[in-house]
Design a protein around this motif. Structure first.
Motif, PDB file in Angstrom:
ATOM      1  N   UNK A  83       0.840  -1.195   0.000  1.00 34.46           N
ATOM      2  CA  UNK A  83       0.000   0.000   0.000  1.00 34.46           C
ATOM      3  C   UNK A  83       0.879   1.250   0.000  1.00 34.46           C
ATOM      4  N   UNK A  84       0.553   2.169  -0.915  1.00 41.45           N
ATOM      5  CA  UNK A  84       1.212   3.471  -0.926  1.00 41.45           C
ATOM      6  C   UNK A  84       0.095   4.506  -0.893  1.00 41.45           C
ATOM      7  N   UNK A  85       0.078   5.300   0.191  1.00 40.24           N
ATOM      8  CA  UNK A  85      -0.996   6.279   0.338  1.00 40.24           C
ATOM      9  C   UNK A  85      -0.397   7.676   0.446  1.00 40.24           C
ATOM     10  N   UNK A  86      -0.712   8.507  -0.542  1.00 37.25           N
ATOM     11  CA  UNK A  86      -0.126   9.840  -0.660  1.00 37.25           C
ATOM     12  C   UNK A  86      -1.103  10.905  -0.177  1.00 37.25           C
ATOM     13  N   UNK A  87      -0.654  11.746   0.746  1.00 33.28           N
ATOM     14  CA  UNK A  87      -1.483  12.846   1.225  1.00 33.28           C
ATOM     15  C   UNK A  87      -1.118  14.111   0.452  1.00 33.28           C
ATOM     16  N   UNK A  88      -2.124  14.816  -0.042  1.00 35.11           N
ATOM     17  CA  UNK A  88      -1.873  16.045  -0.787  1.00 35.11           C
ATOM     18  C   UNK A  88      -2.290  17.247   0.045  1.00 35.11           C
ATOM     19  N   UNK A  89      -1.375  18.238   0.181  1.00 30.65           N
ATOM     20  CA  UNK A  89      -1.726  19.412   0.984  1.00 30.65           C
ATOM     21  C   UNK A  89      -2.772  20.263   0.263  1.00 30.65           C
ATOM     22  N   UNK A  90      -3.422  21.128   1.025  1.00 29.09           N
ATOM     23  CA  UNK A  90      -4.383  22.051   0.412  1.00 29.09           C
ATOM     24  C   UNK A  90      -3.660  22.926  -0.613  1.00 29.09           C
ATOM     25  N   UNK A  91      -4.376  23.281  -1.682  1.00 33.77           N
ATOM     26  CA  UNK A  91      -3.765  24.150  -2.677  1.00 33.77           C
ATOM     27  C   UNK A  91      -3.309  23.402  -3.917  1.00 33.77           C
ATOM     28  N   UNK A  92      -3.271  22.051  -3.827  1.00 37.06           N
ATOM     29  CA  UNK A  92      -2.977  21.271  -5.038  1.00 37.06           C
ATOM     30  C   UNK A  92      -4.328  20.999  -5.686  1.00 37.06           C
ATOM     31  N   UNK A  93      -4.745  21.906  -6.546  1.00 35.50           N
ATOM     32  CA  UNK A  93      -6.130  21.846  -7.027  1.00 35.50           C
ATOM     33  C   UNK A  93      -6.316  20.848  -8.155  1.00 35.50           C
ATOM     34  N   UNK A  94      -5.247  20.390  -8.731  1.00 30.09           N
ATOM     35  CA  UNK A  94      -5.392  19.438  -9.828  1.00 30.09           C
ATOM     36  C   UNK A  94      -4.390  18.303  -9.636  1.00 30.09           C
TER      37      UNK A  94
END
Ligand SMILES: [Cu+2]
Length: 176
Positions: A58-69
Motif C-alpha cells: 500500500x502506498x498512500x499519498x497525502x496532498x496538501x491544500x492548494x494542489x487543485x489538480x
C-alpha cells in the motif's frame, strides 16, 4: 580485449561514486525534487525498499491544500482510490471549469512489491503557486504483516531532510 590496468582502475573509479548510497535516496522519495511554482508536473514517488524487508502492499499519498489538480497514474495489479475534500472557495480550472473539490489523498493498494524490487507511483499535479515554498507529499507505506512506515517528517527551519529518519518526499518550488 584486455583493458589496461589503468583503464580498468578508471572504470572502477567511475562506478564507485554511483554505488555509494546517499541516504535520502534510499527512502521513499519523489522525482523531481524541484519544479516551477504553479507548474504542471509529473511527480514519481520512488519506492526502493519495503518495511524492514517486508513487501509493500500500500502506498498512500497525502496532498496538501492548494494542489487543485491531481491525477494518479493507474497501476496494473494495484487498486486505486481517490479521496477528495471540499474547497472553502471554488476555484476555476485552466479549462474554465469550476472546481469545488480537490484531491486530498491517493492510495494504491495491491502488489505486493517485494523488498528486493523497486517501483514508482506516479501522479500528475499542479504545484501550488508559492515560489520559494516546498510542496510536501507525505506517504504512508503499508507492508505485508501490517507494518506501516510514515514518510511524513518535515525538517525544522535550518535543518535538512537528510537529518530525519522518515523524511516526507518534497518538491522545492522555484520561481517561474
Ligand atoms: Cu530507506
Amino acid at each position: 580485449m584486455r583493458l589496461s590496468p589503468a583503464l580498468a582502475a578508471a572504470g572502477a573509479l567511475w562506478v564507485l561514486p554511483a554505488l555509494a548510497p546517499t541516504p535520502a535516496l534510499a527512502h521513499v522519495t519523489v522525482e523531481p525534487t524541484a519544479a516551477p511554482a504553479g507548474s504542471y508536473l509529473r511527480a514519481a514517488l520512488r519506492v526502493p525498499h519495503g518495511c524492514n524487508g517486508a513487501a509493500t502492499t500500500r502506498i498512500s499519498l497525502g496532498l496538501p491544500e492548494g494542489v487543485t489538480s491531481a491525477k494518479p497514474m493507474p497501476k496494473p495489479g494495484w487498486r486505486l482510490s481517490i479521496e477528495r475534500r471540499r474547497l472553502s472557495e471554488a476555484v476555476r480550472s485552466p479549462h474554465g471549469r469550476e472546481l469545488e473539490e480537490e484531491v486530498a489523498r491517493i492510495t494504491w493498494e495491491g502488489g505486493p512489491l517485494p523488498d528486493d524490487q523497486y517501483d514508482e507511483f506516479v501522479v500528475m499535479l499542479q504545484a501550488p503557486n508559492e515560489p520559494g515554498g516546498t510542496l510536501t507529499l507525505p506517504v504512508l507505506q503499508g507492508c505485508e504483516g501490517g507494518k506501516v512506515d510514515a514518510w511524513a517528517e518535515k525538517p525544522a527551519a535550518g535543518h535538512h531532510a537528510h537529518d530525519l529518519a522518515r523524511p516526507a518526499p518534497a518538491i522545492r518550488l522555484t520561481p517561474r
